[in-house]
Design a protein around this motif. Structure first.
Motif, PDB file in Angstrom:
ATOM      1  N   GLU A   1      56.167  50.611  58.340  1.00 49.26           N
ATOM      2  CA  GLU A   1      55.345  50.128  57.022  1.00 49.26           C
ATOM      3  C   GLU A   1      54.009  50.007  57.059  1.00 49.26           C
ATOM      4  OE1 GLU A   1      56.862  46.057  57.171  1.00 49.26           O
ATOM      5  OE2 GLU A   1      58.690  46.455  56.401  1.00 49.26           O
ATOM      6  N   LEU A   2      53.150  50.508  55.915  1.00 46.21           N
ATOM      7  CA  LEU A   2      51.732  50.651  55.962  1.00 46.21           C
ATOM      8  C   LEU A   2      51.160  49.983  55.096  1.00 46.21           C
ATOM      9  CD1 LEU A   2      49.057  51.968  57.228  1.00 46.21           C
ATOM     10  CD2 LEU A   2      49.793  53.911  55.554  1.00 46.21           C
ATOM     11  N   GLU A   3      50.170  48.997  55.076  1.00 46.23           N
ATOM     12  CA  GLU A   3      49.457  48.340  53.945  1.00 46.23           C
ATOM     13  C   GLU A   3      47.907  48.616  54.212  1.00 46.23           C
ATOM     14  OE1 GLU A   3      50.439  44.335  54.285  1.00 46.23           O
ATOM     15  OE2 GLU A   3      52.593  44.581  53.322  1.00 46.23           O
ATOM     16  N   THR A   4      47.304  48.895  53.019  1.00 47.53           N
ATOM     17  CA  THR A   4      45.908  49.152  53.133  1.00 47.53           C
ATOM     18  C   THR A   4      45.139  48.300  51.940  1.00 47.53           C
ATOM     19  OG1 THR A   4      45.746  51.140  51.952  1.00 47.53           O
ATOM     20  CG2 THR A   4      46.145  51.411  54.224  1.00 47.53           C
ATOM     21  N   ALA A   5      43.987  48.018  52.234  1.00 48.50           N
ATOM     22  CA  ALA A   5      43.021  47.677  51.236  1.00 48.50           C
ATOM     23  C   ALA A   5      41.597  47.924  51.329  1.00 48.50           C
ATOM     24  CB  ALA A   5      42.982  45.809  51.355  1.00 48.50           C
ATOM     25  N   PHE A   6      41.152  48.328  50.340  1.00 50.58           N
ATOM     26  CA  PHE A   6      39.689  49.131  50.180  1.00 50.58           C
ATOM     27  C   PHE A   6      38.711  48.240  49.069  1.00 50.58           C
ATOM     28  CE2 PHE A   6      37.110  52.901  48.957  1.00 50.58           C
ATOM     29  CZ  PHE A   6      35.982  52.370  49.604  1.00 50.58           C
ATOM     30  N   GLN A   7      37.897  47.378  49.617  1.00 52.30           N
ATOM     31  CA  GLN A   7      36.855  46.813  48.543  1.00 52.30           C
ATOM     32  C   GLN A   7      35.852  47.911  48.395  1.00 52.30           C
ATOM     33  OE1 GLN A   7      37.186  43.070  48.203  1.00 52.30           O
ATOM     34  NE2 GLN A   7      36.153  43.846  46.426  1.00 52.30           N
ATOM     35  N   VAL A   8      36.194  48.319  47.326  1.00 53.47           N
ATOM     36  CA  VAL A   8      35.327  49.431  47.009  1.00 53.47           C
ATOM     37  C   VAL A   8      33.596  48.982  46.667  1.00 53.47           C
ATOM     38  CG1 VAL A   8      34.875  51.437  45.376  1.00 53.47           C
ATOM     39  CG2 VAL A   8      37.172  50.873  45.919  1.00 53.47           C
ATOM     40  N   THR A   9      33.632  48.045  45.793  1.00 52.70           N
ATOM     41  CA  THR A   9      32.425  47.332  45.782  1.00 52.70           C
ATOM     42  C   THR A   9      32.882  45.825  45.639  1.00 52.70           C
ATOM     43  OG1 THR A   9      32.872  47.000  43.277  1.00 52.70           O
ATOM     44  CG2 THR A   9      31.760  49.169  43.984  1.00 52.70           C
ATOM     45  N   GLU A  10      31.775  44.964  45.487  1.00 51.76           N
ATOM     46  CA  GLU A  10      32.083  43.782  45.564  1.00 51.76           C
ATOM     47  C   GLU A  10      32.978  43.079  44.451  1.00 51.76           C
ATOM     48  OE1 GLU A  10      29.353  39.401  45.195  1.00 51.76           O
ATOM     49  OE2 GLU A  10      28.168  41.466  45.735  1.00 51.76           O
ATOM     50  N   GLN A  11      33.040  43.720  43.292  1.00 53.80           N
ATOM     51  CA  GLN A  11      34.015  43.627  42.278  1.00 53.80           C
ATOM     52  C   GLN A  11      35.167  44.393  42.311  1.00 53.80           C
ATOM     53  OE1 GLN A  11      30.762  44.676  41.800  1.00 53.80           O
ATOM     54  NE2 GLN A  11      29.710  42.576  41.754  1.00 53.80           N
ATOM     55  N   PHE A  12      35.405  45.465  43.026  1.00 57.37           N
ATOM     56  CA  PHE A  12      36.561  46.303  42.905  1.00 57.37           C
ATOM     57  C   PHE A  12      37.336  46.476  43.942  1.00 57.37           C
ATOM     58  CE2 PHE A  12      37.706  51.071  41.985  1.00 57.37           C
ATOM     59  CZ  PHE A  12      39.227  50.747  41.463  1.00 57.37           C
ATOM     60  N   LEU A  13      38.480  46.260  43.913  1.00 59.50           N
ATOM     61  CA  LEU A  13      39.488  46.159  45.192  1.00 59.50           C
ATOM     62  C   LEU A  13      40.608  46.946  44.795  1.00 59.50           C
ATOM     63  CD1 LEU A  13      40.379  45.119  47.892  1.00 59.50           C
ATOM     64  CD2 LEU A  13      41.548  43.147  46.534  1.00 59.50           C
ATOM     65  N   THR A  14      40.958  47.575  45.632  1.00 59.05           N
ATOM     66  CA  THR A  14      42.048  48.570  45.549  1.00 59.05           C
ATOM     67  C   THR A  14      43.276  48.251  46.870  1.00 59.05           C
ATOM     68  OG1 THR A  14      41.354  50.418  46.572  1.00 59.05           O
ATOM     69  CG2 THR A  14      41.013  50.454  44.237  1.00 59.05           C
ATOM     70  N   GLU A  15      44.368  48.439  46.581  1.00 60.02           N
ATOM     71  CA  GLU A  15      45.367  48.109  47.843  1.00 60.02           C
ATOM     72  C   GLU A  15      46.533  49.188  47.518  1.00 60.02           C
ATOM     73  OE1 GLU A  15      45.699  43.347  48.486  1.00 60.02           O
ATOM     74  OE2 GLU A  15      45.826  43.767  46.270  1.00 60.02           O
ATOM     75  N   PHE A  16      47.076  49.453  48.566  1.00 58.76           N
ATOM     76  CA  PHE A  16      48.173  50.574  48.681  1.00 58.76           C
ATOM     77  C   PHE A  16      49.166  49.985  49.512  1.00 58.76           C
ATOM     78  CE2 PHE A  16      49.988  54.218  50.907  1.00 58.76           C
ATOM     79  CZ  PHE A  16      50.587  54.841  49.929  1.00 58.76           C
TER      80      PHE A  16
END
Length: 235
Positions: free
Chosen positions: A90-105
């Motif tokens: 299992e793999l979970e990632t989160a990337f806080q691209v900017t202070e307002q923009f968040l992506t998760e996979f």
């Protein structure tokens, strides 16, 4: 095992499956035994802008209970099915691209199968019921101000792999579907409001098939496209 002439006409405690196998119904099931081994970690990078959770696992399972079905007569026989193995990651990632923009996979893989023959119930290598090999999800959210009020928009996509409800992988396959959900929200002082659309594509795929599936079509499908409004008042 249903006590009817249709399921067991000669009263010997067995049923005949769709592929002609004779399966005896167990009067009682033995307790199953499970050994589970897991190795994982949590990591962060770029001052916590990127986080990663990952794990691998290996499970040995003895005496798992399974049902064998005759779809035509709607009869089940329940037995212990020897030994099985389930392993994957299992793999979970989160990337806080900017202070307002968040992506998760997230993604997962599972290899679950019998590791020895279990008589007429199943054979070595048979895939365990209800175990999709692959699952994946991805989401993105963006926070902003609207009319000088904090607001956000979020999208979630998910994929569930296909699977069967029996060791023989016969009958109707469940899973193998995609879903897309969207949500928009705003905050007004002590009131939070969000509007959501679930299953935007209005997919009607099967999520689970009962152990008995006859002409009445007893199965579960994705909930149709749903639009709703949530309002929360904090006091």
């Amino acid at each position: 095992l249903p006590s009817s002439d249709l399921c067991d006409p000669d009263g010997d405690g067995s049923i005949i499956t769709d592929d002609g196998r004779v399966v005896e119904h167990a009067e009682s099931l033995d307790s199953d035994l499970l050994d589970s081994f897991e190795l994982g970690g949590k990591f962060s990078f770029l001052e916590n802008h990127i986080t990663v959770n990952a794990s691998v696992y290996h499970i040995n399972w003895e005496g798992l209970p399974v049902a064998t079905t005759n779809v035509t007569t709607a009869c089940d026989a329940l037995q212990n099915a020897g030994e099985a193995r389930s392993q994957g990651f299992e793999l979970e990632t989160a990337f806080q691209v900017t202070e307002q923009f968040l992506t998760e996979f997230g993604v997962s893989f599972v290899d679950a199968e019998l590791t020895e023959d279990a008589g007429v119930v199943g054979q070595e290598g048979d895939r365990l019921p209800g175990s999709p090999k692959y699952n994946a999800n991805i989401s993105a959210s963006y926070e902003f101000n609207l009319l000088e009020k904090p607001a956000y928009i979020r999208g979630d996509y998910a994929y569930v792999g296909g699977f069967y409800n029996n060791l023989q992988e016969s009958g109707v396959e469940a899973g193998d579907y995609h879903t897309l959900n969207m949500k928009f929200g705003m905050a007004f002082d002590n009131v939070n409001m969000d509007i959501y659309i679930n299953n935007m594509t209005d997919s009607g795929e099967v999520t689970w098939v009962n152990s008995v599936l006859s002409d009445d079509g007893r199965a579960y499908r994705l909930r149709p496209r749903t639009v709703g409004l949530n309002v929360n008042w904090h006091f």
